[in-house]
Design a protein around this motif. Structure first.
Motif, PDB file in Angstrom:
ATOM      1  N   LEU A 220      73.736  81.166  62.610  1.00  0.00           N
ATOM      2  CA  LEU A 220      74.818  81.999  62.082  1.00  0.00           C
ATOM      3  C   LEU A 220      74.736  83.467  62.478  1.00  0.00           C
ATOM      4  N   ALA A 221      73.727  83.853  63.260  1.00  0.00           N
ATOM      5  CA  ALA A 221      73.624  85.254  63.672  1.00  0.00           C
ATOM      6  C   ALA A 221      74.844  85.688  64.473  1.00  0.00           C
ATOM      7  N   ALA A 222      75.326  84.806  65.354  1.00  0.00           N
ATOM      8  CA  ALA A 222      76.510  85.158  66.146  1.00  0.00           C
ATOM      9  C   ALA A 222      77.740  85.326  65.260  1.00  0.00           C
ATOM     10  N   VAL A 223      77.834  84.518  64.211  1.00  0.00           N
ATOM     11  CA  VAL A 223      78.957  84.642  63.269  1.00  0.00           C
ATOM     12  C   VAL A 223      78.867  85.981  62.543  1.00  0.00           C
ATOM     13  N   PHE A 224      77.652  86.337  62.098  1.00  0.00           N
ATOM     14  CA  PHE A 224      77.453  87.639  61.482  1.00  0.00           C
ATOM     15  C   PHE A 224      77.851  88.754  62.432  1.00  0.00           C
ATOM     16  N   LEU A 356      74.148  86.599  55.046  1.00  0.00           N
ATOM     17  CA  LEU A 356      73.248  85.729  55.810  1.00  0.00           C
ATOM     18  C   LEU A 356      71.800  86.161  55.599  1.00  0.00           C
ATOM     19  N   PHE A 357      71.592  87.483  55.551  1.00  0.00           N
ATOM     20  CA  PHE A 357      70.232  87.987  55.443  1.00  0.00           C
ATOM     21  C   PHE A 357      69.704  87.921  54.011  1.00  0.00           C
ATOM     22  N   SER A 358      70.573  87.627  53.064  1.00  0.00           N
ATOM     23  CA  SER A 358      70.052  87.362  51.718  1.00  0.00           C
ATOM     24  C   SER A 358      69.368  86.000  51.686  1.00  0.00           C
ATOM     25  N   VAL A 359      69.871  85.062  52.493  1.00  0.00           N
ATOM     26  CA  VAL A 359      69.236  83.741  52.596  1.00  0.00           C
ATOM     27  C   VAL A 359      67.873  83.875  53.255  1.00  0.00           C
ATOM     28  N   THR A 360      67.830  84.598  54.377  1.00  0.00           N
ATOM     29  CA  THR A 360      66.544  84.761  55.062  1.00  0.00           C
ATOM     30  C   THR A 360      65.573  85.564  54.201  1.00  0.00           C
ATOM     31  N   ALA A 361      66.077  86.590  53.510  1.00  0.00           N
ATOM     32  CA  ALA A 361      65.197  87.422  52.672  1.00  0.00           C
ATOM     33  C   ALA A 361      64.598  86.611  51.535  1.00  0.00           C
ATOM     34  N   LEU A 362      65.405  85.740  50.931  1.00  0.00           N
ATOM     35  CA  LEU A 362      64.887  84.909  49.845  1.00  0.00           C
ATOM     36  C   LEU A 362      63.756  84.020  50.349  1.00  0.00           C
ATOM     37  N   ALA A 363      63.950  83.403  51.507  1.00  0.00           N
ATOM     38  CA  ALA A 363      62.901  82.550  52.070  1.00  0.00           C
ATOM     39  C   ALA A 363      61.634  83.358  52.347  1.00  0.00           C
ATOM     40  N   HIS A 364      61.782  84.543  52.895  1.00  0.00           N
ATOM     41  CA  HIS A 364      60.609  85.353  53.232  1.00  0.00           C
ATOM     42  C   HIS A 364      59.922  85.912  51.986  1.00  0.00           C
ATOM     43  N   ILE A 365      60.679  86.237  50.966  1.00  0.00           N
ATOM     44  CA  ILE A 365      60.070  86.681  49.704  1.00  0.00           C
ATOM     45  C   ILE A 365      59.237  85.557  49.101  1.00  0.00           C
ATOM     46  N   LEU A 366      59.751  84.337  49.167  1.00  0.00           N
ATOM     47  CA  LEU A 366      58.995  83.194  48.644  1.00  0.00           C
ATOM     48  C   LEU A 366      57.716  82.954  49.444  1.00  0.00           C
ATOM     49  N   VAL A 367      57.778  83.149  50.760  1.00  0.00           N
ATOM     50  CA  VAL A 367      56.560  83.030  51.576  1.00  0.00           C
ATOM     51  C   VAL A 367      55.535  84.067  51.136  1.00  0.00           C
ATOM     52  N   THR A 368      55.993  85.307  50.961  1.00  0.00           N
ATOM     53  CA  THR A 368      55.081  86.375  50.529  1.00  0.00           C
ATOM     54  C   THR A 368      54.439  86.044  49.184  1.00  0.00           C
ATOM     55  N   ALA A 369      55.275  85.644  48.238  1.00  0.00           N
ATOM     56  CA  ALA A 369      54.770  85.364  46.893  1.00  0.00           C
ATOM     57  C   ALA A 369      53.785  84.203  46.892  1.00  0.00           C
ATOM     58  N   TYR A 370      54.115  83.135  47.621  1.00  0.00           N
ATOM     59  CA  TYR A 370      53.236  81.960  47.596  1.00  0.00           C
ATOM     60  C   TYR A 370      51.933  82.235  48.345  1.00  0.00           C
ATOM     61  N   ALA A 371      51.999  82.990  49.436  1.00  0.00           N
ATOM     62  CA  ALA A 371      50.779  83.309  50.175  1.00  0.00           C
ATOM     63  C   ALA A 371      49.831  84.148  49.315  1.00  0.00           C
ATOM     64  N   ILE A 372      50.375  85.115  48.592  1.00  0.00           N
ATOM     65  CA  ILE A 372      49.532  85.932  47.711  1.00  0.00           C
ATOM     66  C   ILE A 372      48.969  85.095  46.573  1.00  0.00           C
ATOM     67  N   PHE A 373      49.799  84.221  46.011  1.00  0.00           N
ATOM     68  CA  PHE A 373      49.350  83.355  44.925  1.00  0.00           C
ATOM     69  C   PHE A 373      48.198  82.473  45.383  1.00  0.00           C
ATOM     70  N   ARG A 374      48.329  81.852  46.555  1.00  0.00           N
ATOM     71  CA  ARG A 374      47.291  80.947  47.033  1.00  0.00           C
ATOM     72  C   ARG A 374      46.025  81.712  47.432  1.00  0.00           C
TER      73      ARG A 374
END
Length: 426
Positions: A220-224, A356-374
């Motif tokens: 969807l980057a081209a659509v954005f 579109l970048f709210s979707v990517t940001a949510l995924a990356h925030i979850l990666v950050t949170a889970y990596a720190i948690f683990r």
């Protein structure tokens, strides 16, 4: 290098033309679809159907290759891809595009697996690293080269679809006429996703989320870009610079991950990608160069995540399990790329193209949170016991198959014998 590459020159030439076509078609469809007024949901599904077809192809293609042979299968898959892209230019209809894109994804998996298995068969233990690096580099430059063709013709006409068809036809010829002996039939190793999660929960979750973010952006980057006011040339630059920025970021990110807890590196890079995405959502810059800079920062961080997550998983696995672990992660990434565009399209419709970048940001925030948690639940692997980091170009996970893992220098070898190695199922 010349001695290593000459025996597989025909296969690498086919690879170049194949990925030139993939890059051109992958960018052309969302740009043309936006011009035709297709909804964001449909444009997202175009990416979803391609990813779904690709994943299914990784399961089914080996059986077809066993039945009819590598050369016939490659020619058949290539001909279908060519027919599909020409029909896409003729049948400018969203339903037809969804069906044709799924078939194209399926056939792309088939052609890629055949080339990769052929390269692996021709490679020796000494040349495997050089051939693997050259193959991945060709996929990178092929996709970017195809994307950069978009500004040079009128997208409202069928000409770019015709050029794409020519590229796919050109991909068939070198392999079809090659005198290289056909490789051994493809074999499978059963993947155990539960065992993979037990081996590395962070890599398991992170790869799935990275696939979602990369799949949403890649489709969807081209659509954005079109809705943000960029012309076709700047859209091609925006998409391509994301890939190049990610490729450049591999070395410093990898060096950091070799000297400190990889989970902290994953968390930090995911945080940077999330901040870049949120900046685009919150500020919605109208300046073209501001968009390009933020997207480059996003690409550098987001596209450096996959190889670090793979390296972290291999830190906790035995070297004999490299192919099995990496194959499972590749499957998770493919599942993520199916989910991402499916979510991204509706979100862009509800909240606007920058969402579109709210979707990517949510995924990356979850990666950050889970990596720190683990990182609080499990001690890091000592530096001297880790698997050495080996980066890969930003686009590699989304355009290669489990068959390519056997070319990777980290994969266990058979000691130079002629016996075929077991291959991972997707």
């Amino acid at each position: 290098m010349r001695r290593n590459l000459l025996p597989v020159l025909a296969l690498l030439t086919s690879t170049l033309f194949l990925f030139l076509g993939n890059g051109l078609q992958g960018l052309l469809l969302p740009v043309r679809g936006s011009m035709e007024g297709y909804s964001n949901e449909i444009l997202g599904l175009i990416g979803t159907t391609w990813a779904s077809g690709f994943v299914i192809g990784c399961f089914v293609a080996p059986n077809l290759v066993r039945r009819i042979g590598h050369v016939r299968a490659f020619a058949g898959f290539g001909a279908l891809i060519c027919l599909n892209v020409l029909l896409t230019g003729i049948l400018v209809d969203q339903t037809a595009w969804l069906i044709l894109r799924a078939v194209t994804g399926f056939c792309t998996a088939g052609t890629s697996m055949i080339i990769e298995s052929w390269l692996n068969e021709r490679a020796t233990n000494e040349s495997r690293g050089a051939i693997f690096s050259f193959y991945i580099s060709i996929t990178l430059f092929g996709v970017v080269g195809g994307q950069m063709m978009v500004p040079f013709a009128d997208i409202s006409t069928p000409i770019l679809f015709m050029i794409c068809g020519i590229l796919y036809c050109a991909a068939i010829i070198p392999t079809a006429v090659s005198r290289a002996a056909s490789p051994q039939p493809l074999k499978r190793v059963k993947l155990d996703l539960r065992a993979l999660y037990r081996t590395s929960p962070v890599s398991f979750v992170a790869i799935l989320l990275i696939g979602m973010a990369n799949g949403a952006y890649g489709t969807l980057a081209a659509v954005f870009g079109a809705h943000a006011g960029l012309d076709e040339g700047m859209i091609a630059v925006m998409v391509s610079i994301t890939i190049f920025a990610g490729a450049i970021a591999q070395f410093p990110a990898g060096r950091m991950s070799d000297t400190m807890d990889r989970r902290y590196v994953l968390a930090a890079l995911s945080g940077v990608a999330a901040l870049a995405g949120l900046s685009l959502v919150l500020f919605q810059p109208g300046n073209v160069y501001a968009i390009i800079i933020l997207v480059a920062i996003y690409g550098a961080a987001a596209n450096a995540l996959y190889p670090i997550a793979v390296a972290h998983a291999n830190d906790h696995a035995s070297s004999e399990d490299f192919v099995k672990v990496s194959g499972g992660l590749l499957l998770l990434f493919g599942i993520g790329t199916i989910i991402g565009p499916t979510l991204g399209g509706p979100v862009m419709t509800w909240l606007g193209p920058h969402a579109l970048f709210s979707v990517t940001a949510l995924a990356h925030i979850l990666v950050t949170a889970y990596a720190i948690f683990r990182s609080r639940r499990r001690a890091p692997v000592p530096v001297d016991e880790r698997e050495s980091y080996a980066g890969s170009p930003a686009l590699a996970p989304s355009l290669t198959t489990p068959e390519s893992l056997l070319l990777n220098p980290r994969a266990p070898t058979d000691g130079g014998s002629d016996q075929p190695q077991e291959r991972p199922s997707p």
